[in-house]
Design an enzyme around this catalytic site. Structure first.
Site, mmCIF file in Angstrom:
data_model
loop_
_atom_site.group_PDB
_atom_site.id
_atom_site.type_symbol
_atom_site.label_atom_id
_atom_site.label_comp_id
_atom_site.label_asym_id
_atom_site.label_seq_id
_atom_site.Cartn_x
_atom_site.Cartn_y
_atom_site.Cartn_z
ATOM 1 N N SER A 427 30.442 65.896 56.519
ATOM 2 C CA SER A 427 30.703 67.301 56.803
ATOM 3 C C SER A 427 30.339 68.146 55.604
ATOM 4 C CB SER A 427 32.167 67.497 57.180
ATOM 5 O OG SER A 427 32.995 66.965 56.195
ATOM 6 N N HIS A 448 28.984 65.088 63.944
ATOM 7 C CA HIS A 448 30.272 65.492 63.391
ATOM 8 C C HIS A 448 31.353 65.434 64.460
ATOM 9 C CE1 HIS A 448 32.930 68.645 61.251
ATOM 10 N NE2 HIS A 448 33.249 67.425 60.903
ATOM 11 N N GLU A 460 29.850 67.963 67.200
ATOM 12 C CA GLU A 460 28.792 68.812 66.658
ATOM 13 C C GLU A 460 27.598 67.928 66.318
ATOM 14 O OE1 GLU A 460 30.677 72.677 64.442
ATOM 15 O OE2 GLU A 460 31.181 70.759 63.559
ATOM 16 N N ASN A 498 34.310 74.576 61.597
ATOM 17 C CA ASN A 498 35.068 74.788 60.362
ATOM 18 C C ASN A 498 34.634 76.052 59.640
ATOM 19 O OD1 ASN A 498 36.592 72.550 60.834
ATOM 20 N ND2 ASN A 498 35.270 71.182 59.653
HETATM 21 C C1 LIG Z 1 22.842 72.290 54.008
HETATM 22 O O1 LIG Z 1 24.203 72.575 53.810
HETATM 23 C C2 LIG Z 1 24.679 72.325 52.530
HETATM 24 C C3 LIG Z 1 26.136 72.600 52.541
HETATM 25 O O2 LIG Z 1 26.739 71.788 53.474
HETATM 26 C C4 LIG Z 1 23.946 73.170 51.524
HETATM 27 O O3 LIG Z 1 24.399 72.844 50.231
HETATM 28 C C5 LIG Z 1 22.463 72.927 51.651
HETATM 29 O O4 LIG Z 1 21.736 73.789 50.815
HETATM 30 C C6 LIG Z 1 21.999 73.101 53.058
HETATM 31 N N1 LIG Z 1 20.625 72.720 53.160
HETATM 32 C C7 LIG Z 1 19.707 73.439 53.796
HETATM 33 C C8 LIG Z 1 18.337 72.904 53.813
HETATM 34 O O5 LIG Z 1 19.944 74.496 54.346
HETATM 35 C C1 LIG Z 2 33.368 60.651 57.700
HETATM 36 O O1 LIG Z 2 34.074 59.439 57.630
HETATM 37 C C2 LIG Z 2 34.846 59.268 56.459
HETATM 38 C C3 LIG Z 2 35.444 57.894 56.516
HETATM 39 O O2 LIG Z 2 36.255 57.713 57.634
HETATM 40 C C4 LIG Z 2 35.895 60.358 56.370
HETATM 41 O O3 LIG Z 2 36.579 60.260 55.142
HETATM 42 C C5 LIG Z 2 35.213 61.715 56.458
HETATM 43 O O4 LIG Z 2 36.194 62.728 56.528
HETATM 44 C C6 LIG Z 2 34.347 61.782 57.677
HETATM 45 N N1 LIG Z 2 33.683 63.051 57.758
HETATM 46 C C7 LIG Z 2 33.551 63.696 58.883
HETATM 47 C C8 LIG Z 2 32.865 64.976 58.841
HETATM 48 O O5 LIG Z 2 33.946 63.258 59.936
#
Ligand SMILES: *[C@@H]1O[C@H](CO)[C@@H](O)[C@H](O)[C@H]1NC(C)=O
Ligand SMILES: *[C@@H]1O[C@H](CO)[C@@H](O)[C@H](O)[C@H]1NC(C)=O
Ligand SMILES: NC(=O)c1ccc[n+]([C@@H]2O[C@H](COP(=O)([O-])OP(=O)(O)OC[C@H]3O[C@@H](n4cnc5c(N)ncnc54)[C@H](O)[C@@H]3O)[C@@H](O)[C@H]2O)c1
Ligand SMILES: *[C@@H]1O[C@H](CO)[C@@H](O)[C@H](O)[C@H]1NC(C)=O
Ligand SMILES: *[C@@H]1O[C@H](CO)[C@@H](O)[C@H](O)[C@H]1NC(C)=O
Length: 724
Positions: A427, A448, A460, A498
């Site tokens: 995430s 997600h 997502e 979120n």
């Molecule tokens: C994608 O999202 C992350 C934050 O989650 C950001 O740091 C990053 O620059 C983003 N990348 C692009 C290609 O937009």
């Molecule tokens: C992805 O999985 C890890 C391990 O279970 C968890 O800590 C994390 O919060 C998860 N992230 C999302 C966006 O689901």
């Protein structure tokens, strides 16, 4: 162009088969209803017809009233005369026919479909057919006589349950309830129904008009007690909804004054409800939910989803085990990979888990022991990539550590077949970075899930600039198979859900520091229809997580993040939310939250650190003001999400808000609700608060541009442009 019809065919036995034909679910459009009447009239007239069987084409009786006709009904200046369908067609033509009729039900008999079937003189169904009256889900009541006939067929208590919960019953149960008269296999259905209809004609079986049955309904006094109880339940479960109470009133009228009067009352009530905001909102949600799988430039290319026969999951933590559960219960073979035996056992046990996941379903009787064992046998543990040779999709769900994830994706490229979908549950980490060290960027996609992944309905699907359309089409298909509602979004901090909702708690903190009552905010927001107010939610999520995500937002959107010290101050005292039994609330052993008189000390301290003072206006905020000051910043952020193209369309954000955050569906979702208030109004309020309380409230350009022309926030960009 006509939308559907019925077809009448008369056999040598003198039975007319009337088939409802309106793919995909034989819904009852006005064309179908007209044609149903004509077919019945013709069957009555013709001397070669002795009896009638009503059925649906291609193994589906009927999915109910054509929901796409609601828009037209709501917009029309004049609506059809109340009772035109329920009395003239269903009652005085179908049920009153001088030739007996039998409904032959396979697949679906829902809503209007079941109401037509109940007007026949008998019903036969397959054991697996689904029968129900789900109208309340759409903000209306059954309008083709269902409120009168269902209680007379299954009794008041069961009828109330079926209508108020909108849950269908299977043919098997319908038979034991008396809703259907016989169970027949699909291939013998129509033949048996023909004989049944002739049996009725020749008095070998009873000729029943459901509307006048009385043996299943209680005497009036007793009935009133049952209805009173149902009313109390409905008020408690859905305090903001009126139509369940209307449904109960209409049922009562029929029992007290007789079914004809009940029918008339039903027709009038339906006519009023169909134009209500609740109905418009719920119909919007119905179509918005089905519309999330339409992604311009992706799903309009004629790509067919490829078959996914086996999925691998890396990481058996909370997320990984939840995702594994969701997959195996939908019959996907799954390989779960962990770093060592101990973690692997823990992961597998989470899926089995005594208190969670599958075992709990067995305990509740929702899954048989046999099915449990079959389902568990689809899950294989692994400590290496040996069994990844033939997987079609991998979902990575390890901790958020960029170099670890990069290493994993580099390994996956080595061990998985070249067509394999590579999904990450991240995430917070840039998907482009995750794939940087691979040549497979077109196969990388974000998945997600929301926690707990086997329960929460939203998924997502995060695409990068490189994700290929085929991969997105594949993942959309999987999400459907595991019964999740997908939304396709772009990469940004927090993705759609979120990100939109990060101002939710922030707005609460800002108000509280300036004197608003924290517990009142939660009460008002819950009354509005959210499952939890911002503070109760923060307690549930835990302050650790709240601070971690907050930090991200502060980094990315410093100009509009409200930096309150209230949560850090609480954390210093080892109050971290529900898990520590102390957060904004105090918790007893049963997770029951109660206000904490001590909290005001922390609030005062936070206030002095922020250097703000109590604003008398905010101390006495009305409910309306609280709702708007909490949600308009959320709407503002949602506008940015749309403007940046993170979400494809406003309706996707409505679904994201409803399924990801529990925003009340009967308000149509966040953007639909916002448009009911108007872009101009929202803009002017935010503008004013922004002057008074700072940049947190500043309306974004998208909102300002739409407000200037008074254009709905949900209007597609091209439409909005053409009106500029
Ligand atoms: C994608 O999202 C992350 C934050 O989650 C950001 O740091 C990053 O620059 C983003 N990348 C692009 C290609 O937009
Ligand atoms: C992805 O999985 C890890 C391990 O279970 C968890 O800590 C994390 O919060 C998860 N992230 C999302 C966006 O689901
Ligand atoms: N008439 C009513 O009061 C009422 C209320 C709720 C649901 N329903 C019906 O119940 C069925 C199952 O509901 P679910 O939530 O499980 O849906 P689902 O997503 O499982 O949908 C089943 C089918 O509904 C079809 N559908 C799409 N637009 C439709 C329309 N305008 N009219 C009728 N059907 C349409 C879809 O193509 C899909 O094949 C649906 O057919 C739905 O129309 C009827
Ligand atoms: C992240 O993962 C890498 C590679 O596995 C490891 O060396 C590093 O210690 C991890 N960092 C943290 C903060 O856990
Ligand atoms: C991805 O595409 C968006 C919009 O098309 C663009 O703004 C962004 O810079 C691109 N990012 C990368 C990493 O190419």
């Amino acid at each position: 162009m006509s939308k559907g019809r019925t077809v009448l065919e008369v056999g040598d036995d003198g039975v007319a088969i009337i088939t409802i034909v309106n793919p995909p679910v034989n819904s009852l459009s006005f064309d179908v209803l007209h044609s149903l009447k004509e077919s019945f009239d013709e069957a009555s007239r013709r001397d070669d017809v002795k009896a009638i069987v009503v059925t649906g084409a291609k193994g589906k009786f009927s999915g109910g009233f054509d929901i796409s006709a609601f828009g037209g009904i709501q917009a029309a200046k004049e609506r059809p005369k109340p009772g035109w369908v329920s009395i003239e067609i269903i009652t005085d033509t179908v049920e009153a026919s001088r030739k007996p009729s039998v409904a032959a039900i396979d697949g679906l008999a829902l809503g209007g479909g079941l109401e037509v079937a109940m007007a026949c003189n008998a019903r036969l169904s397959t054991p697996t057919a689904q029968l129900g009256l789900p109208e309340l889900q759409l903000g209306i009541i059954p309008g083709f006589g269902g409120t009168q006939r269902l209680p007379r067929l299954v009794g008041l208590t069961k009828a109330l349950e079926m209508m108020l919960t909108s849950k269908p019953v299977k043919g098997q149960e319908a038979h034991s309830l008396g809703l259907v008269d016989g169970l027949v296999s699909a291939d013998a259905l129509v033949t048996t129904a023909r004989k049944w209809a002739l049996d009725i004609l020749e008095h070998r079986r009873p000729w029943v008009a459901s509307l006048y049955k009385t043996d299943k309904i209680e005497p009036l006094g007793e009935a009133r007690e049952i209805l009173k109880f149902a009313r109390a339940q409905a008020r408690k479960q859905a305090p903001n909804l009126n139509h369940p109470l209307v449904c109960i009133d209409v049922i009562e009228q029929g029992i007290a004054s007789g079914p004809r009067i009940g029918l008339m009352k039903e027709a009038e009530a339906f006519d009023g409800l169909v134009v209500s905001d609740t109905c418009k909102s719920l119909v919007h949600i119905f179509f918005a939910q089905r519309g999330t799988t339409k992604v311009p430039g992706i799903t309009d290319r004629g790509l067919a989803p490829r078959k996914v026969k086996k999925v691998a999951i890396i990481g058996g933590g909370l997320m990984g085990s939840g995702i594994a559960t969701a997959l195996i219960v939908s019959n996907y073979p799954v390989v779960l990979k962990e770093v060592n035996e101990k973690f692997l056992d823990a992961g597998v046990n989470r899926v089995k888990g005594k208190n969670r996941h599958l075992q709990s379903r067995v305990k509740k009787g929702k899954m048989s022991q046999d099915k449990f064992e079959k389902t568990m046998s689809l899950l294989k543990g692994s400590l290496d990539y040996e069994s990844f040779k033939d997987v079609d999709m991998v979902i990575e769900a390890v901790i958020e550590n960029i170099s670890l994830k990069q290493q994993i994706f580099a390994d996956l490229e080595k061990y998985c077949p070249p067509h394999c979908i590579l999904a990450s549950n991240t995430s917070t980490i840039d998907l482009n970075l995750i794939g940087q060290k691979t040549k497979s960027q077109d196969r990388i996609v974000g998945a997600h899930f929301f926690s707990p992944a086997h329960v929460m309905p939203l998924l997502e699907i995060v695409r990068t600039n490189h994700t290929s359309p085929q991969i997105i089409v594949d993942v959309l298909d999987i999400s459907k198979k595991i019964k999740k509602t997908p939304v396709v979004v772009g990469n940004c901090t927090g993705f759609a859900v979120n990100r939109m909702f990060f101002p939710y708690t922030q707005a609460g903190l800002l108000l509280v520091e300036r004197g608003a009552d924290l517990y009142k905010i939660d009460r008002v927001i819950t009354k509005f229809g959210m499952p939890m107010g911002p503070f109760r939610l923060a307690d549930l999520v835990g302050f650790g997580v709240a601070v971690a995500t907050g930090t991200q937002f502060i980094q990315n959107f410093p100009e509009r993040t409200y930096k309150s010290m209230l949560i850090p101050l609480l954390q210093e005292e080892k109050r971290a939310g529900e898990t520590t039994r102390k957060g904004f609330y105090l918790y007893d052993g049963k997770r029951k939250a109660s206000p904490d008189p001590e909290l005001k000390n922390y609030i005062e301290k936070a206030r002095s650190i922020s250097g703000v003072s109590v604003d008398p206006k905010l101390v006495k905020l009305s409910e309306k003001d609280i709702i708007e000051m909490i949600f308009f910043p959320v709407v503002n952020e949602a506008c940015r999400v749309l403007d940046e193209g993170i979400a494809v369309k406003a309706a996707d954000l409505d679904i994201s808000a409803v399924m990801g955050m529990g925003f009340p569906p009967y308000r149509g979702g966040l953007m639909f609700w916002a448009d009911s208030l108007g872009s101009k109004y929202i803009h002017s309020r935010l503008e004013k608060w922004s002057d008074l309380y700072g940049g947190f409230f500043k309306p974004c350009n998208y909102l300002a541009a739409r407000a200037a022309k008074d254009i709905p926030l949900s209007a597609p960009k091209d439409q909005a442009m053409s009106r500029l």
